[in-house]
Motif scaffolding. Structure first.
Motif, PDB file in Angstrom:
ATOM      1  N   PRO A 106       0.801  -1.240   0.000  1.00 52.02           N
ATOM      2  CA  PRO A 106       0.000   0.000   0.000  1.00 52.02           C
ATOM      3  C   PRO A 106       0.824   1.277   0.000  1.00 52.02           C
ATOM      4  N   ASP A 107       2.074   1.208   0.469  1.00 56.72           N
ATOM      5  CA  ASP A 107       2.898   2.415   0.507  1.00 56.72           C
ATOM      6  C   ASP A 107       4.373   2.029   0.446  1.00 56.72           C
ATOM      7  N   ALA A 108       5.243   3.064   0.288  1.00 60.24           N
ATOM      8  CA  ALA A 108       6.677   2.810   0.095  1.00 60.24           C
ATOM      9  C   ALA A 108       7.297   2.072   1.271  1.00 60.24           C
ATOM     10  N   ALA A 109       6.952   2.487   2.487  1.00 61.78           N
ATOM     11  CA  ALA A 109       7.579   1.910   3.672  1.00 61.78           C
ATOM     12  C   ALA A 109       7.234   0.439   3.862  1.00 61.78           C
ATOM     13  N   SER A 110       6.151  -0.025   3.226  1.00 58.67           N
ATOM     14  CA  SER A 110       5.714  -1.410   3.404  1.00 58.67           C
ATOM     15  C   SER A 110       6.272  -2.364   2.362  1.00 58.67           C
ATOM     16  N   CYS A 111       6.916  -1.846   1.324  1.00 56.79           N
ATOM     17  CA  CYS A 111       7.471  -2.726   0.304  1.00 56.79           C
ATOM     18  C   CYS A 111       8.517  -3.645   0.932  1.00 56.79           C
TER      19      CYS A 111
ATOM     20  N   THR B 258       5.357   4.557  -6.830  1.00 54.19           N
ATOM     21  CA  THR B 258       4.797   5.401  -7.881  1.00 54.19           C
ATOM     22  C   THR B 258       3.328   5.080  -8.151  1.00 54.19           C
ATOM     23  N   ALA B 259       2.735   5.849  -9.070  1.00 56.38           N
ATOM     24  CA  ALA B 259       1.331   5.659  -9.416  1.00 56.38           C
ATOM     25  C   ALA B 259       1.112   4.287 -10.039  1.00 56.38           C
ATOM     26  N   PRO B 260      -0.115   3.741  -9.934  1.00 63.06           N
ATOM     27  CA  PRO B 260      -0.407   2.434 -10.529  1.00 63.06           C
ATOM     28  C   PRO B 260      -0.034   2.399 -12.012  1.00 63.06           C
TER      29      PRO B 260
END
Length: 213
Positions: free
Chosen positions: A110-115, A173-175
C-alpha cells in the motif's frame, strides 16, 4: 551527450531512469561497456577528478580505481541487475568511490515503507549484535516520482575495522508505473554524512522518462 545535462537519448536506447543532475558533480557509470571503452572512460574520469581535486594521479591510485570499478560493474550489472549507476565526483580519489545505483521494480504494497525490500532494511541483521547497528527512516518526496517516498539509512560493521553505511531511496509510484529505488553504500560514515545533502538533491532529480509529472 547534451550540454548541461548528464543524459541524452543519443546513448542508443531509451533510458530506464533519467536525470538532469549537474554533470560536474555526478557522472554516469556505463553498466554495458567493452574493455576498450571502459579503459578510455576510466582514464578520462580519473584524470578529470584528479585535476579538479588537485592531486597526483599515481599508478597505485589508478590500479585501485580500476579494480574497484571492474568489480562494481560486475556486481551492479550481473548480481543486482541495476538499471543505471551514478558516481558522486566530490569524494577524494584516495577513498573508495561513492556509487549510487537505480533499479525499477513493481511493488503491490500500500505504501513505500511497506514494500518488502525497503521494510527489510529497517530490520536488524540477525548475525550482527543489535547494538552495533543503526537504522533510520524518513519520508522523502520527489517532484517527479511523487510524495510516497522514503529514505532509509543504515550503519553496520562490515568487519572489525570497517563500519559500512548505506543510503536507500524508494518511491512508490502511481499504478502502472514501476517503483524506483536508488541505493549506495560506503565504508566511511563521514563520506556519507558529508554527502547527504548532495545525495538528497540528486535523488530529487530522478524520473521515469515519458511518465506524467
Amino acid at each position: 551527450m547534451s550540454d548541461g545535462t548528464l543524459w541524452s537519448t543519443d546513448l542508443g536506447t531509451p533510458l530506464p531512469i533519467d536525470t538532469d543532475a549537474n554533470p560536474d558533480l555526478w557522472g554516469f557509470l556505463y553498466l554495458q561497456v567493452d574493455k576498450a571503452n571502459f579503459k578510455e572512460w576510466l582514464d578520462l574520469h580519473l584524470t578529470g577528478i584528479a585535476m579538479i581535486q588537485g592531486i597526483e594521479l599515481t599508478r597505485k591510485l589508478r590500479k585501485f580505481h580500476k579494480n574497484f570499478y571492474e568489480q562494481t560493474l560486475v556486481t551492479l550489472r550481473d548480481k543486482l541487475q541495476a538499471d543505471e549507476a551514478f558516481i558522486y565526483h566530490a569524494v577524494p580519489l584516495q577513498l573508495m568511490p561513492l556509487v549510487m545505483h537505480a533499479t525499477r521494480f513493481h511493488c503491490q504494497a500500500p505504501d513505500a515503507a511497506s514494500c518488502e525490500g525497503i521494510a527489510a532494511l529497517t530490520v536488524p541483521h540477525p548475525e550482527i549484535p543489535e547494538g552495533q547497528q543503526r537504522t533510520g527512516s524518513v519520508a522523502f518526496a520527489s517532484p517527479y516520482l511523487g510524495s510516497d517516498g522514503v529514505r532509509v539509512t543504515r550503519s553496520y560493521p562490515a568487519d572489525r575495522t570497517i563500519m559500512m553505511t548505506s543510503v536507500t531511496y524508494h518511491w512508490h509510484t502511481a499504478p502502472g508505473l514501476p517503483d524506483v529505488c536508488l541505493r549506495g553504500h560506503h565504508d566511511n560514515p563521514e563520506v556519507i554524512a558529508a554527502a547527504m545533502e548532495a545525495l538528497d538533491d540528486f535523488a530529487r532529480t530522478l524520473r521515469l522518462p515519458g511518465a506524467a509529472h
